[in-house]
Design an enzyme around this catalytic site. Sequence first.
Site, mmCIF file in Angstrom:
data_model
loop_
_atom_site.group_PDB
_atom_site.id
_atom_site.type_symbol
_atom_site.label_atom_id
_atom_site.label_comp_id
_atom_site.label_asym_id
_atom_site.label_seq_id
_atom_site.Cartn_x
_atom_site.Cartn_y
_atom_site.Cartn_z
ATOM 1 N N CYS A 1 0.818 -1.213 0.000
ATOM 2 C CA CYS A 1 0.000 0.000 0.000
ATOM 3 C C CYS A 1 0.854 1.267 0.000
ATOM 4 O O CYS A 1 1.954 1.276 0.535
ATOM 5 C CB CYS A 1 -0.871 0.023 1.236
ATOM 6 N N ARG B 1 5.088 -0.534 -6.272
ATOM 7 C CA ARG B 1 5.114 -1.298 -5.015
ATOM 8 C C ARG B 1 4.026 -2.368 -4.978
ATOM 9 O O ARG B 1 4.012 -3.197 -4.093
ATOM 10 C CB ARG B 1 4.943 -0.345 -3.838
ATOM 11 N N ASN C 1 -1.896 2.274 5.799
ATOM 12 C CA ASN C 1 -1.030 1.160 5.384
ATOM 13 C C ASN C 1 -0.763 0.326 6.624
ATOM 14 O O ASN C 1 -0.503 0.886 7.685
ATOM 15 C CB ASN C 1 0.336 1.655 4.891
ATOM 16 N N GLY C 2 -0.773 -0.985 6.474
ATOM 17 C CA GLY C 2 -0.456 -1.853 7.609
ATOM 18 C C GLY C 2 -1.630 -2.754 7.957
ATOM 19 O O GLY C 2 -2.592 -2.871 7.192
ATOM 20 N N LYS D 1 12.694 -15.834 -9.835
ATOM 21 C CA LYS D 1 12.493 -14.769 -10.821
ATOM 22 C C LYS D 1 11.528 -15.217 -11.907
ATOM 23 O O LYS D 1 10.620 -14.501 -12.297
ATOM 24 C CB LYS D 1 13.861 -14.398 -11.421
ATOM 25 N N GLU E 1 7.903 -15.556 -10.520
ATOM 26 C CA GLU E 1 7.170 -14.363 -10.071
ATOM 27 C C GLU E 1 6.698 -13.474 -11.206
ATOM 28 O O GLU E 1 5.684 -12.800 -11.061
ATOM 29 C CB GLU E 1 7.939 -13.566 -9.007
ATOM 30 N N HIS F 1 15.960 -38.022 -5.972
ATOM 31 C CA HIS F 1 15.358 -38.507 -4.725
ATOM 32 C C HIS F 1 13.866 -38.180 -4.649
ATOM 33 O O HIS F 1 13.289 -38.195 -3.574
ATOM 34 C CB HIS F 1 16.098 -37.925 -3.515
#
Length: 603
Positions: A2, A27, A99-100, A484, A487, A503
């Site tokens: 946020c 962001r 935010n949070g 990378k 995502e 294995h």
Amino acid sequence: MCGIVGIVGKTHAEQIIINGLQRLEYRGYDSAGLFVSDEKQEHLVKSQGRIKNLQEKLTNEVNGTIGIGHTRWATHGKPSEENAHPHTSQNGQLVLVHNGVIENFAELANDYLAEENFYGQTDTEIVVNLIASFMEKESLSTKTAFQKALSVIHGSYAFALVNKEEPETIYVAKNKSPLLIGLGEGFNVIASDALAVLDQTHEFVEIADNELVTVTADGIVIEDQKGEIIQRDAYQAQLDASDIEKGTYPFYMLKEIDEQPTVMRKLTQEYRDDQGKVNIDKDLVEEVSASDRIYIVACGTSYNAGWAAKSLLETVTQIPVEVQLSSEFGYNMPLLSERPFFIFLTQSGETADSRQVLVQTNRLGFPSLTITNVAGSTLSREAKYTLLLHAGPEIAVASTKAYTAQIAMLAILAQAVGKNKNSKASTSFDAFHELSIVATAMESMVDEKDYISSLVEHYLSTTRNAFYIGRGNDYYVASEAALKLKEISYVQAEGFAAGELKHGTIALIEEATPVLGIITGQNTGAHTRGNLKEVESRGANTIVIASEELARQEDQIILPTVHPLLTSLVAVIPTQLIAYYACLQRGYDVDKPRNLAKSVTVE
Ligand code: M6R
């Protein structure tokens, strides 16, 4: 995650807020909103999706002189217009962005707002109504009611609050989440990241946790929890608005991949003194040297960078190194050594998972260092020492230049500590010289864009899954390479220790599954080649990324030779480009992958 932008005292506040929110787009967010007022009119606009949707909803009549805006990355409640911020109290008087995460929002709703109905599912809506209810029921001023609400809230927050009846004031407060005040001539701004308002000011004032700040056009008043006024000097942000421009690049990620050789040279410049020695705080070097174990604590790509630097640090400093995931370590702290030293690797310096570990290690009295790209960030302020990466803002969500800068920074630190301890390995390791060779090698790899794009088209353009394999340092690069790829291209990619495939995981290999082998280790290359043969015989398409001295003619990507402890810095470059082109060829947004945020400020 946020973002918050606000301004008081300038006309067309809405445009300044929109510009600021756009700068925070990188962001990660899923909805956005803003409130502006010009004393005669108020506008509250919200929308799901991109900021341009919000922009389209603003009419020309809007000309605010005060406003707050927000980009939301959903935590409580789905991404929707109703859950987007700003949130309004039921009496219509207060608007709040946040935010949070408020951990006790359900209890607060139950204890104080049992009779109220809410239009959304967010914790923020509870808080704005909590403040309004304190104002109404106890006849408190906005500030006192806000202060009272803060005293009962548990969790992380950066809040910006406006009372529509006081259209000349923004009240702000923070705990754990970042928020800054920017100072202007006749106006002031607030932002969760200085980058958002660099077109308005370069002069900033930090806010500490649990402070409340009253922001008007003419000034700011900072108060602590007891209401005592605090004087704090402003600082000049050493950032340039042009640092965050894309220039001629189609995406930030490509620009940031290309910047890596420059970042290597910049780090050398920043940390080398006139005699060619490492220039790092002597107390820091002494404290690391005196430790009996280094704990690197980090998340995501930074965690992978920690692994990539582990053997380098151990070899040069002769101190054992543990690399730990912040989100695990904080809650399951292992038995620590007698004299631990903690290194927090964090590009943003704001990652909540890492911060909660730092809070604990501070409480336990252990020395700590934050290695970060963001001066003044929370982890930088709270650790005993900071080393800056000097990589310039990293805007693409997928981290590239911060990863290589972190490894290079650790190489420089390792050299300083090794020299201080007179370790044998440090006499033959000249980090600055080796990094200059790395920079040149990186240059030759970033020049391979067209070739790598064609490889991706051939092997990875339609695949649903892929594997990177390697041993030792090559395994750590494989982990980062896979992260990378997944995502941004959404290919289900995994990084595996090459010897482990047989294995269990080899069961996943099907006809044409791409398996990319990284081979730079002298003593492991032959084994990894053997493991590639095993998957090839089960139908996999193998692609080899090998260092010059271990390469065979048929290998697809050949890496220039660099110091054996620094091969990750070069091996990772083609994998970053592979992820980039796999994303591009699928038509996804390279810089803003779905569901992800650049700075993860919730646990
Ligand atoms: O800012 P930090 O380095 O603490 O962030 C940690 C991770 O969230 C981050 O590295 C993330 O994994 C990257 N987006 C991956 O590219």
